[in-house]
Design a protein around this motif. Sequence first.
Motif, PDB file in Angstrom:
ATOM      1  N   GLU A 244     -12.256  21.391  10.794  1.00  0.00           N
ATOM      2  CA  GLU A 244     -13.412  21.849  10.024  1.00  0.00           C
ATOM      3  C   GLU A 244     -12.980  22.721   8.851  1.00  0.00           C
ATOM      4  O   GLU A 244     -13.510  22.609   7.740  1.00  0.00           O
ATOM      5  CB  GLU A 244     -14.362  22.631  10.941  1.00  0.00           C
ATOM      6  N   ARG A 245     -12.011  23.606   9.077  1.00  0.00           N
ATOM      7  CA  ARG A 245     -11.551  24.480   8.004  1.00  0.00           C
ATOM      8  C   ARG A 245     -10.816  23.689   6.926  1.00  0.00           C
ATOM      9  O   ARG A 245     -10.934  23.979   5.729  1.00  0.00           O
ATOM     10  CB  ARG A 245     -10.646  25.581   8.563  1.00  0.00           C
ATOM     11  N   ALA A 246     -10.043  22.688   7.333  1.00  0.00           N
ATOM     12  CA  ALA A 246      -9.368  21.856   6.339  1.00  0.00           C
ATOM     13  C   ALA A 246     -10.378  21.086   5.502  1.00  0.00           C
ATOM     14  O   ALA A 246     -10.170  20.861   4.299  1.00  0.00           O
ATOM     15  CB  ALA A 246      -8.413  20.890   7.047  1.00  0.00           C
ATOM     16  N   LYS A 247     -11.472  20.696   6.122  1.00  0.00           N
ATOM     17  CA  LYS A 247     -12.504  19.921   5.426  1.00  0.00           C
ATOM     18  C   LYS A 247     -13.140  20.731   4.299  1.00  0.00           C
ATOM     19  O   LYS A 247     -13.452  20.200   3.225  1.00  0.00           O
ATOM     20  CB  LYS A 247     -13.566  19.484   6.435  1.00  0.00           C
ATOM     21  N   ILE A 248     -13.328  22.037   4.500  1.00  0.00           N
ATOM     22  CA  ILE A 248     -13.985  22.868   3.479  1.00  0.00           C
ATOM     23  C   ILE A 248     -12.978  23.557   2.566  1.00  0.00           C
ATOM     24  O   ILE A 248     -13.326  24.457   1.800  1.00  0.00           O
ATOM     25  CB  ILE A 248     -14.885  23.930   4.146  1.00  0.00           C
ATOM     26  N   GLY A 249     -11.700  23.146   2.642  1.00  0.00           N
ATOM     27  CA  GLY A 249     -10.696  23.661   1.716  1.00  0.00           C
ATOM     28  C   GLY A 249      -9.931  24.862   2.202  1.00  0.00           C
ATOM     29  O   GLY A 249      -9.205  25.488   1.418  1.00  0.00           O
ATOM     30  N   GLY A 250     -10.056  25.222   3.459  1.00  0.00           N
ATOM     31  CA  GLY A 250      -9.299  26.344   4.000  1.00  0.00           C
ATOM     32  C   GLY A 250      -7.834  25.984   4.191  1.00  0.00           C
ATOM     33  O   GLY A 250      -7.433  24.812   4.129  1.00  0.00           O
ATOM     34  N   LEU A 251      -7.014  27.008   4.406  1.00  0.00           N
ATOM     35  CA  LEU A 251      -5.574  26.805   4.594  1.00  0.00           C
ATOM     36  C   LEU A 251      -5.239  26.877   6.083  1.00  0.00           C
ATOM     37  O   LEU A 251      -5.571  27.860   6.757  1.00  0.00           O
ATOM     38  CB  LEU A 251      -4.785  27.875   3.833  1.00  0.00           C
ATOM     39  N   LEU A 252      -4.566  25.835   6.582  1.00  0.00           N
ATOM     40  CA  LEU A 252      -4.157  25.819   7.986  1.00  0.00           C
ATOM     41  C   LEU A 252      -2.830  26.537   8.147  1.00  0.00           C
ATOM     42  O   LEU A 252      -1.933  26.408   7.303  1.00  0.00           O
ATOM     43  CB  LEU A 252      -4.031  24.375   8.488  1.00  0.00           C
ATOM     44  N   SER A 253      -2.709  27.280   9.244  1.00  0.00           N
ATOM     45  CA  SER A 253      -1.456  27.974   9.525  1.00  0.00           C
ATOM     46  C   SER A 253      -0.419  26.982  10.039  1.00  0.00           C
ATOM     47  O   SER A 253      -0.740  25.843  10.407  1.00  0.00           O
ATOM     48  CB  SER A 253      -1.679  29.069  10.562  1.00  0.00           C
TER      49      SER A 253
END
Length: 799
Positions: A78-87
């Motif tokens: 979900e975070r990758a979908k909205i442009g967040g950075l994965l650890s």
Amino acid sequence: MIKTETLELLEWHRLCQHLSTFAATKLGTVAARGLQLPTTKTESLQLLAQTKEVYSLEQQLDSSWSFKGIEDIGESLERAKIGGLLSAQELLDLATTLAGVRRLRRTIDAKTEDLPTLTQLVTELRTYPELEQEIHHCIDDRGEVTDRANPKLAEIRSQIKRLRDKIYKILQNIVQKQGGAVQEAVITQRDGRFVIPVKAPQKDSIPGIVHDISSTGSTLYVEPNAVVQLGNQLRQAERQEKREEEAVLRALTEKVAAVQEDLEQLLAIATVLDLATARARYSWWLGANPPRFVDVNQGETVTLRQLRHPLLVWQQQHEQGTEVVPIDVQIQPQIRVVAITGPNTGGKTVTLKTIGLAALMAKAGLFIPAKEPVEIPWFEQVLADIGDEQSLQQSLSTFSGHIRRISRIIETSSLQDSLILFDEIGAGTDPAEGSALAIAILKYLAEKALLTIATTHYGELKALKYQDERFENASVEFNDQTLKPTYRLLWGIPGRSNALTIAHRLGLKSEIIEDAQQRVGVSASQELNLVISALEAERREQENKAKEATKLLEQTERFYTEVSAKASSLQERERELKISQEKAVQQAILAAKGEIAQVIRRLQQGEQTAQKAQKATEELNQIAERELAKTKQPKRTKPGYKPKVGERIKIPSLGQTGEVLSIDEEEKQLTVRFGLMKMTVAVDEIESLDGQKVETAVKAKTASSTKTKPAAAKPPVAVRTSKNTIDLRGSRVANAEADLENAIASATESGVLWIIHGKGTGRLREGIHEFLKRHPQIERFELAPQNEGGSGVTVVYLK
């Protein structure tokens, strides 16, 4: 609303909690706790098929079914979908999840024919091995970005290492030179800067920046001026390292976002597989069996034999609860309403909940804890009114609460495919009116619902079976002797009214009991109870006969199996014996042919004379006699009877039986005790209890004309001379056999023959030994001692 209430009344959430403990992943655990019931029969059949296939898969010894590495990556996607950075750790979890799901798919693909439902589930599954490989290339197993992820990153990290080493070296020199000013000879960090613990009174000895002070104020953590510039350079390099790491993580996150929908589908399939695995493992733990959905409208019967309440099974296994008493449920296709009667605490409510949970478990794709065959309809809805809904806040009595819930059940749509469960229907009000209302409700539901099961204390409901074929009676069994319920469910028999009986046995005065009997109607009450009692007695008798018949059947099957096994064993032994005899005959024929061939070969060598021909004929006759004697099977005789110490025997001359105390083999006598007496008798004076006589050897008659048996000849002394020695070195085996035959004939008097064959390759020695083994005049042979030639010489002893 009523559906949710029913799930709470049946404690469905507890069953889901138990199911979740069998899940292998966090995804499966969460899904099992919030397990949703399917809305169509097709969905239930698909879930059951998944459970069956995983159940079968896990029973195989070579099963590689494992969920190792699969993590809950839903939030990361979900975070990758909205442009967040994965650890880095989140990306590593994603890579191990891809690998874990791929292993599951390979296991399914290897057994496609046996797993059609699972195969269809993973047909469109994509596991992106290239993305997994790239993540592992950039991130190591510790969840850190690797040097190989970016050439620039590797260079920066090399620079950081050089700066740290330089700072550390300078600080070590300061600590050594200013040992008196240092609180402790250690180098530590504060806010990412390298510092030295300096004593507060001597802070001027080591000029620099104070980054921290101890709680007592006696120690200052100082970054010396000599390393401040290097520390600044180190901080800049670390920031550059952080930017490069984020660039690597950003690039990987973007690749994950590009296939985010496929990865969510992969996660959903992994959850479905884990749920199926949890259902299979829970079903196996319960000892449950797969249900078959039947259609009562097509004349099929509901059958649930030895059905157990799954929550009570869990309580028994994990909480040291009492043993679960199973119930038998068999409902004929025309039945629409079952009235269960019986005493309080007799198990009526538990029976309702057990049947209700069984229906829900089948619908959810779980096996049912009952013996095969498990046959139950697919119910679109399971609706229940169980327990007390009394509410002081809403001014509801027990009766009012029941009626409100029953009203909501009746108003529910799709009753024609529903299972309705009522506990103590019509209770909480005037018995006459409550009974009438209960009959009216049940008759209404007999028209509208697929199946209704109700518990009651009203005797009027027992008579409905004899007025309407859609009604059936059942009761929970009650033991009149112990005044306790057995929790067994009896079909076709209504429960007896035990109130007056129990009250009488508990000591209530007789005049009160008699008055109560007169008020309820003595004749009618007694007549009904007598009929029910007779039915119960007849049922118990039939059950006992059925148990005896089952035992006899089991014994018969066991005896049949044993006899069949013994017959098969005898046939196998006979076959093996026949094969062994045939092999022995073949070997004898081959040996005889070999000896005959040698005789013919010797006869052909040299000059053929009548003397040699005569000798060959005699040898052939000897071979024939010897081989014929081998093939003749001696007649088997039944072994004679031999008494044993402690055995009971008969003494016919005395007409007594006694016990053997001791046996004298040489004198052929026995010491026997009968009664208080002991005596010695000859073995031929006794016989076994079944009449067998003792066989005694017949002594040979001595006569002057009888030839005395010569004493056994002493073995010849192995003295080597020129007459009993033959040298065959350099000869071929075929030529050596003729020379050996002559040497054996010449050495008959000495009884010993020394054969010198040499060591060499050993072929000549082996050929000579094979010849000696078959020769009729050879008793034995062996290699000579080491001082006489060892393995190069063979010593032969003649008969």
